[in-house]
Design a protein around this motif. Structure first.
Motif, PDB file in Angstrom:
ATOM      1  N   VAL A  98       8.120  10.803   0.353  1.00 21.64           N
ATOM      2  CA  VAL A  98       9.530  10.188   0.479  1.00 21.64           C
ATOM      3  C   VAL A  98       9.270   9.231   1.915  1.00 21.64           C
ATOM      4  CG1 VAL A  98      11.915  10.802   1.613  1.00 21.64           C
ATOM      5  CG2 VAL A  98      10.912  12.014  -0.185  1.00 21.64           C
ATOM      6  N   LEU A  99       8.600   9.736   3.123  1.00 24.33           N
ATOM      7  CA  LEU A  99       8.285   8.894   4.162  1.00 24.33           C
ATOM      8  C   LEU A  99       7.685   7.757   3.985  1.00 24.33           C
ATOM      9  CD1 LEU A  99       7.327  11.787   6.873  1.00 24.33           C
ATOM     10  CD2 LEU A  99       9.399  10.426   6.608  1.00 24.33           C
ATOM     11  N   LEU A 100       6.682   7.967   3.008  1.00 24.01           N
ATOM     12  CA  LEU A 100       6.015   6.359   2.640  1.00 24.01           C
ATOM     13  C   LEU A 100       6.900   5.449   2.012  1.00 24.01           C
ATOM     14  CD1 LEU A 100       2.673   7.847   1.096  1.00 24.01           C
ATOM     15  CD2 LEU A 100       3.070   6.382   2.895  1.00 24.01           C
ATOM     16  N   MET A 101       7.758   6.240   1.138  1.00 25.02           N
ATOM     17  CA  MET A 101       8.811   5.401   0.843  1.00 25.02           C
ATOM     18  C   MET A 101       9.838   4.496   1.712  1.00 25.02           C
ATOM     19  SD  MET A 101       8.650   4.228  -2.750  1.00 25.02           S
ATOM     20  CE  MET A 101      10.307   3.709  -2.806  1.00 25.02           C
ATOM     21  N   ILE A 102      10.233   5.412   2.604  1.00 21.56           N
ATOM     22  CA  ILE A 102      10.981   5.119   3.780  1.00 21.56           C
ATOM     23  C   ILE A 102      10.308   3.770   4.443  1.00 21.56           C
ATOM     24  CG2 ILE A 102      12.169   5.428   5.886  1.00 21.56           C
ATOM     25  CD1 ILE A 102      12.671   8.327   4.641  1.00 21.56           C
ATOM     26  N   VAL A 103       8.991   3.969   4.944  1.00 15.78           N
ATOM     27  CA  VAL A 103       8.141   2.823   5.290  1.00 15.78           C
ATOM     28  C   VAL A 103       8.229   1.725   4.423  1.00 15.78           C
ATOM     29  CG1 VAL A 103       5.741   2.313   6.343  1.00 15.78           C
ATOM     30  CG2 VAL A 103       6.850   4.360   6.710  1.00 15.78           C
ATOM     31  N   TYR A 104       7.830   1.907   3.247  1.00 15.32           N
ATOM     32  CA  TYR A 104       7.983   0.646   2.319  1.00 15.32           C
ATOM     33  C   TYR A 104       9.094   0.100   2.277  1.00 15.32           C
ATOM     34  CZ  TYR A 104       8.687  -1.476  -2.378  1.00 15.32           C
ATOM     35  OH  TYR A 104       9.106  -2.615  -3.123  1.00 15.32           O
ATOM     36  N   LEU A 105      10.301   0.573   2.154  1.00 19.45           N
ATOM     37  CA  LEU A 105      11.660  -0.085   2.219  1.00 19.45           C
ATOM     38  C   LEU A 105      11.849  -0.857   3.306  1.00 19.45           C
ATOM     39  CD1 LEU A 105      13.732   2.586   0.319  1.00 19.45           C
ATOM     40  CD2 LEU A 105      12.895   0.384  -0.644  1.00 19.45           C
ATOM     41  N   SER A 106      11.491  -0.259   4.572  1.00 20.52           N
ATOM     42  CA  SER A 106      11.559  -0.909   5.766  1.00 20.52           C
ATOM     43  C   SER A 106      10.906  -2.306   6.025  1.00 20.52           C
ATOM     44  CB  SER A 106      11.395  -0.052   7.033  1.00 20.52           C
ATOM     45  OG  SER A 106      11.950   1.270   6.919  1.00 20.52           O
ATOM     46  N   LEU A 140       0.903  -1.032  -0.051  1.00 20.88           N
ATOM     47  CA  LEU A 140       0.041  -0.001   0.027  1.00 20.88           C
ATOM     48  C   LEU A 140       0.920   1.404  -0.095  1.00 20.88           C
ATOM     49  CD1 LEU A 140      -2.931  -0.995   2.639  1.00 20.88           C
ATOM     50  CD2 LEU A 140      -2.919  -0.803   0.313  1.00 20.88           C
ATOM     51  N   CYS A 141       2.142   1.337   0.705  1.00 20.22           N
ATOM     52  CA  CYS A 141       2.892   2.600   0.910  1.00 20.22           C
ATOM     53  C   CYS A 141       3.489   2.734  -0.463  1.00 20.22           C
ATOM     54  CB  CYS A 141       3.863   2.367   1.944  1.00 20.22           C
ATOM     55  SG  CYS A 141       3.063   2.258   3.756  1.00 20.22           S
ATOM     56  N   GLN A 142       3.761   1.646  -1.246  1.00 23.39           N
ATOM     57  CA  GLN A 142       4.437   2.072  -2.370  1.00 23.39           C
ATOM     58  C   GLN A 142       3.678   2.668  -3.403  1.00 23.39           C
ATOM     59  OE1 GLN A 142       6.437  -1.082  -6.011  1.00 23.39           O
ATOM     60  NE2 GLN A 142       5.300  -2.063  -4.412  1.00 23.39           N
ATOM     61  N   TYR A 143       2.248   2.283  -3.526  1.00 20.73           N
ATOM     62  CA  TYR A 143       1.496   2.663  -4.616  1.00 20.73           C
ATOM     63  C   TYR A 143       0.888   3.981  -4.073  1.00 20.73           C
ATOM     64  CZ  TYR A 143       1.737  -2.035  -6.377  1.00 20.73           C
ATOM     65  OH  TYR A 143       2.084  -3.066  -7.018  1.00 20.73           O
ATOM     66  N   GLU A 144       0.623   4.231  -2.860  1.00 22.00           N
ATOM     67  CA  GLU A 144       0.273   5.448  -2.248  1.00 22.00           C
ATOM     68  C   GLU A 144       1.367   6.439  -2.566  1.00 22.00           C
ATOM     69  OE1 GLU A 144      -2.721   7.865  -0.482  1.00 22.00           O
ATOM     70  OE2 GLU A 144      -2.666   5.752  -1.289  1.00 22.00           O
ATOM     71  N   ALA A 145       2.572   6.092  -2.449  1.00 20.02           N
ATOM     72  CA  ALA A 145       3.682   6.985  -2.625  1.00 20.02           C
ATOM     73  C   ALA A 145       3.537   7.663  -3.880  1.00 20.02           C
ATOM     74  CB  ALA A 145       5.084   6.469  -2.124  1.00 20.02           C
ATOM     75  N   LEU A 146       3.297   6.935  -4.844  1.00 21.36           N
ATOM     76  CA  LEU A 146       3.360   7.563  -6.214  1.00 21.36           C
ATOM     77  C   LEU A 146       2.141   8.726  -6.482  1.00 21.36           C
ATOM     78  CD1 LEU A 146       3.443   4.358  -8.454  1.00 21.36           C
ATOM     79  CD2 LEU A 146       5.153   5.910  -8.142  1.00 21.36           C
ATOM     80  N   LYS A 147       1.489   8.780  -5.538  1.00 18.64           N
ATOM     81  CA  LYS A 147       0.534  10.000  -5.594  1.00 18.64           C
ATOM     82  C   LYS A 147       1.395  11.310  -5.236  1.00 18.64           C
ATOM     83  CE  LYS A 147      -3.827   7.456  -4.423  1.00 18.64           C
ATOM     84  NZ  LYS A 147      -4.765   7.349  -3.400  1.00 18.64           N
ATOM     85  N   HIS A 148       2.444  11.178  -4.611  1.00 21.00           N
ATOM     86  CA  HIS A 148       3.188  12.373  -3.906  1.00 21.00           C
ATOM     87  C   HIS A 148       4.547  12.511  -4.736  1.00 21.00           C
ATOM     88  CE1 HIS A 148      -0.029  12.407  -1.042  1.00 21.00           C
ATOM     89  NE2 HIS A 148       0.221  11.267  -0.817  1.00 21.00           N
ATOM     90  N   ILE A 149       5.052  11.384  -5.237  1.00 20.10           N
ATOM     91  CA  ILE A 149       6.572  11.340  -5.758  1.00 20.10           C
ATOM     92  C   ILE A 149       6.244  10.984  -7.070  1.00 20.10           C
ATOM     93  CG2 ILE A 149       7.725  11.573  -3.606  1.00 20.10           C
ATOM     94  CD1 ILE A 149       8.225   8.448  -4.013  1.00 20.10           C
ATOM     95  N   SER A 150       7.253  10.954  -7.956  1.00 24.61           N
ATOM     96  CA  SER A 150       7.236  10.436  -9.295  1.00 24.61           C
ATOM     97  C   SER A 150       7.903   9.128  -9.489  1.00 24.61           C
ATOM     98  CB  SER A 150       8.216  11.612 -10.417  1.00 24.61           C
ATOM     99  OG  SER A 150       9.617  11.336  -9.709  1.00 24.61           O
ATOM    100  N   PHE A 151       7.510   8.460 -10.443  1.00 24.93           N
ATOM    101  CA  PHE A 151       8.077   7.309 -10.505  1.00 24.93           C
ATOM    102  C   PHE A 151       9.615   6.997 -10.617  1.00 24.93           C
ATOM    103  CE2 PHE A 151       9.163   3.470 -13.344  1.00 24.93           C
ATOM    104  CZ  PHE A 151       8.542   2.313 -12.449  1.00 24.93           C
ATOM    105  N   PRO A 152      10.199   7.656 -11.391  1.00 26.65           N
ATOM    106  CA  PRO A 152      11.706   7.806 -11.197  1.00 26.65           C
ATOM    107  C   PRO A 152      12.292   7.917  -9.993  1.00 26.65           C
ATOM    108  CG  PRO A 152      11.185   9.195 -13.197  1.00 26.65           C
ATOM    109  CD  PRO A 152       9.660   8.969 -12.102  1.00 26.65           C
ATOM    110  N   THR A 153      11.659   8.855  -8.995  1.00 23.69           N
ATOM    111  CA  THR A 153      12.010   9.046  -7.425  1.00 23.69           C
ATOM    112  C   THR A 153      11.929   7.780  -6.956  1.00 23.69           C
ATOM    113  OG1 THR A 153      11.554  11.325  -7.845  1.00 23.69           O
ATOM    114  CG2 THR A 153      11.891  10.449  -5.491  1.00 23.69           C
ATOM    115  N   GLN A 154      10.875   7.072  -7.169  1.00 19.42           N
ATOM    116  CA  GLN A 154      10.611   5.901  -6.471  1.00 19.42           C
ATOM    117  C   GLN A 154      11.473   4.806  -6.875  1.00 19.42           C
ATOM    118  OE1 GLN A 154       7.162   3.074  -7.253  1.00 19.42           O
ATOM    119  NE2 GLN A 154       6.415   3.989  -5.350  1.00 19.42           N
ATOM    120  N   THR A 155      12.012   4.731  -8.141  1.00 27.97           N
ATOM    121  CA  THR A 155      12.837   3.650  -8.793  1.00 27.97           C
ATOM    122  C   THR A 155      14.070   3.847  -8.164  1.00 27.97           C
ATOM    123  OG1 THR A 155      11.558   3.407 -10.734  1.00 27.97           O
ATOM    124  CG2 THR A 155      13.760   2.778 -10.781  1.00 27.97           C
ATOM    125  N   ILE A 156      14.553   5.279  -7.958  1.00 31.60           N
ATOM    126  CA  ILE A 156      15.695   5.352  -7.406  1.00 31.60           C
ATOM    127  C   ILE A 156      15.878   5.043  -5.838  1.00 31.60           C
ATOM    128  CG2 ILE A 156      17.466   7.220  -6.620  1.00 31.60           C
ATOM    129  CD1 ILE A 156      16.355   8.622  -9.132  1.00 31.60           C
TER     130      ILE A 156
END
Length: 234
Positions: free
Chosen positions: A76-84, A1-17
């Motif tokens: 970015v916080l959502l991505m940190i939660v997702y990676l953790s 959920l965090c991964q897909y929700e993060a795309l509403k707030h950051i771009s896909f390239p940012t998520q990929t990085i």
């Protein structure tokens, strides 16, 4: 959920990085849970591979160098939660394989069943369930697309569980990070995209780190084997 929700707030390239940093959470969580012990060289290698892959993706014409406007701290916080959580998941899967006599298919069934229940609760709680049903009714072709995606995801999960069970969570994380570079290289070959100087440099960092890390592991294994041999003779 965090991964897909993060795309509403950051771009896909940012998520990929951001996904290039998968190896670090896996190693930290593995040490915290006591499932693995890593040396300083392992952390240095993981950091070098992550930075090299991120540099490779950020540079060149094959991917945008900047995210869209409106990149938010919340994303970015959502991505940190997702990676953790992703690192915790693969590490716990490895621990379950090690501690219990459980097959890949059994773990895949129970994990996906729990994920389905949590997703259903999320959709009902946020009121998105009706929107999803109305969308499928308005677009019947979505059923075929969902079926194909499910088959592809199933095949992918079989491979994921095989890697985690036989090689460990860190090897899986390394594979997932390295595939981003491979996908860009294949794109360059198929669509004749030229690699930039920075991409060649970043690729050299990744490949060189893999090579050095392999030498370290061979020396480590040979040292451990010789010590066991000496103990057996004495």
């Amino acid at each position: 959920l965090c991964q897909y929700e993060a795309l509403k707030h950051i771009s896909f390239p940012t998520q990929t990085i951001g996904k290039c940093g998968k190896m670090i959470p896996v190693m930290v969580i593995s040490v915290f849970l006591g499932t693995k012990h890593y040396k300083v060289q392992d952390f240095v290698s993981a950091l070098a591979i992550s930075l090299g892959c991120a540099m490779f993706i950020m540079s060149g014409d094959t991917s945008p160098q900047q995210g869209r406007e409106g990149e938010s701290v919340f994303g970015v916080l959502l991505m940190i939660v997702y990676l953790s959580l992703d690192g915790f998941t693969s590490t716990m899967q490895e621990k379950l394989f090690h501690d219990y006599n459980i097959s890949s298919n059994e773990q895949m069934l129970y994990v996906n069943l729990a994920s389905g229940i949590y997703t259903l609760i999320y959709l009902l709680g946020t009121g998105q369930m009706s929107e999803a049903l109305l969308f499928t009714i308005a677009h019947p072709s979505s059923y075929a697309a969902a079926l194909l995606l499910s088959i592809a995801a199933c095949c992918g999960q079989i491979t994921i569980y095989y890697i985690i069970k036989n090689f460990g969570a860190l090897v899986f994380a390394t594979t997932m990070v390295f595939r981003h570079v491979v996908s860009i290289v294949l794109s360059c070959i198929v669509f004749f995209h030229p690699l930039t100087v920075y991409q060649w440099f970043a690729g050299s960092i990744v490949i060189g780190t893999y090579y050095v890390n392999t030498i370290w592991k061979r020396k480590r294994n040979s040292t451990a084997f010789s010590e066991e041999k000496d103990e057996a003779t004495t």
